[in-house]
Write an enzyme that holds these catalytic residues in place. Structure first.
Site, mmCIF file in Angstrom:
data_model
loop_
_atom_site.group_PDB
_atom_site.id
_atom_site.type_symbol
_atom_site.label_atom_id
_atom_site.label_comp_id
_atom_site.label_asym_id
_atom_site.label_seq_id
_atom_site.Cartn_x
_atom_site.Cartn_y
_atom_site.Cartn_z
ATOM 1 N N CYS A 1 0.853 -1.192 0.000
ATOM 2 C CA CYS A 1 0.000 0.000 0.000
ATOM 3 C C CYS A 1 0.887 1.240 0.000
ATOM 4 O O CYS A 1 1.726 1.416 0.886
ATOM 5 C CB CYS A 1 -0.915 -0.001 1.221
ATOM 6 S SG CYS A 1 -1.834 1.542 1.447
ATOM 7 N N CYS B 1 0.505 3.271 3.230
ATOM 8 C CA CYS B 1 1.166 2.622 4.363
ATOM 9 C C CYS B 1 2.680 2.840 4.272
ATOM 10 O O CYS B 1 3.355 3.023 5.285
ATOM 11 C CB CYS B 1 0.839 1.132 4.409
ATOM 12 S SG CYS B 1 -0.847 0.761 4.941
ATOM 13 N N ASP C 1 -0.668 16.272 -1.764
ATOM 14 C CA ASP C 1 -1.016 15.355 -2.848
ATOM 15 C C ASP C 1 -0.045 15.586 -4.007
ATOM 16 O O ASP C 1 0.195 16.734 -4.382
ATOM 17 C CB ASP C 1 -2.457 15.625 -3.294
ATOM 18 C CG ASP C 1 -3.005 14.565 -4.224
ATOM 19 O OD1 ASP C 1 -2.338 14.257 -5.246
ATOM 20 O OD2 ASP C 1 -4.099 14.058 -3.966
ATOM 21 N N HIS D 1 -4.128 1.056 8.409
ATOM 22 C CA HIS D 1 -4.680 0.764 7.089
ATOM 23 C C HIS D 1 -6.168 0.447 7.206
ATOM 24 O O HIS D 1 -6.553 -0.566 7.779
ATOM 25 C CB HIS D 1 -3.947 -0.409 6.432
ATOM 26 C CG HIS D 1 -4.426 -0.677 5.042
ATOM 27 N ND1 HIS D 1 -3.960 0.026 3.964
ATOM 28 C CD2 HIS D 1 -5.354 -1.540 4.571
ATOM 29 C CE1 HIS D 1 -4.568 -0.408 2.870
ATOM 30 N NE2 HIS D 1 -5.429 -1.357 3.220
ATOM 31 N N HIS E 1 -8.604 7.941 2.618
ATOM 32 C CA HIS E 1 -7.957 9.249 2.602
ATOM 33 C C HIS E 1 -8.976 10.331 2.287
ATOM 34 O O HIS E 1 -9.911 10.126 1.534
ATOM 35 C CB HIS E 1 -6.784 9.296 1.618
ATOM 36 C CG HIS E 1 -7.113 8.915 0.213
ATOM 37 N ND1 HIS E 1 -7.357 7.611 -0.184
ATOM 38 C CD2 HIS E 1 -7.234 9.670 -0.907
ATOM 39 C CE1 HIS E 1 -7.597 7.583 -1.484
ATOM 40 N NE2 HIS E 1 -7.553 8.824 -1.951
#
Length: 145
Positions: free
Chosen positions: A7, A10, A33, A49, A103
């Site tokens: 991920c 993660c 971002d 997660h 998110h």
């Protein structure tokens, strides 16, 4: 901390050194971002997660929103062009979720910034609204604590 191998988010939690972090606490990380809608676009993620909105613990979801409020206020107080703020949370592929780690997007808005939501907003009959409300109420569970 619950982490998922492979991920990308993660990975950022494990090693935030290659990200432009703007907030880091015990349960939430916020960083810029890499494909921003506008300058100042921040992602707020849980450090654990979780995939979708209903997977997140209420405490973590609340913390994400509190951090998002702080990001919005900071954007408005900064030198960024920010006449408003959008929050965007995609839960599932059909909702345009691309990274399957929960998110929350927080991004500054201003006139003619190029962002648009191409939806077909249309009214519904009172009967249709009542039927939808009943379907939701029939399966609604109290918030987890």
């Amino acid at each position: 901390m619950k982490q998922e191998p492979g991920c990308v988010f993660c990975g950022i939690v494990a090693d935030p050194s290659n990200s432009d972090v703007v907030w880091d606490d015990e349960s939430v990380l916020a960083f810029m971002d890499i494909n921003p809608v506008t300058d100042g676009h921040v992602l707020v993620i849980p450090k654990d997660h979780f995939v979708g909105l209903t997977d997140i613990t209420p405490e973590t979801a609340g913390r994400m929103m509190t951090v998002a409020q702080g990001m919005a206020q900071a954007m408005k107080n900064s030198e960024l062009r920010c006449e408003g703020v959008n929050l965007f949370f995609a839960d599932g592929e059909e909702a345009f979720q691309e990274v399957f780690h929960s998110h929350l997007h927080v991004f500054p808005r201003f006139r003619d910034d190029g962002f648009m939501i191409d939806a077909h907003w249309s009214g519904r009959s009172k009967e249709s609204l009542a039927a939808s409300a009943m379907m939701i109420r029939e399966v609604l569970e109290p918030p987890r604590r």
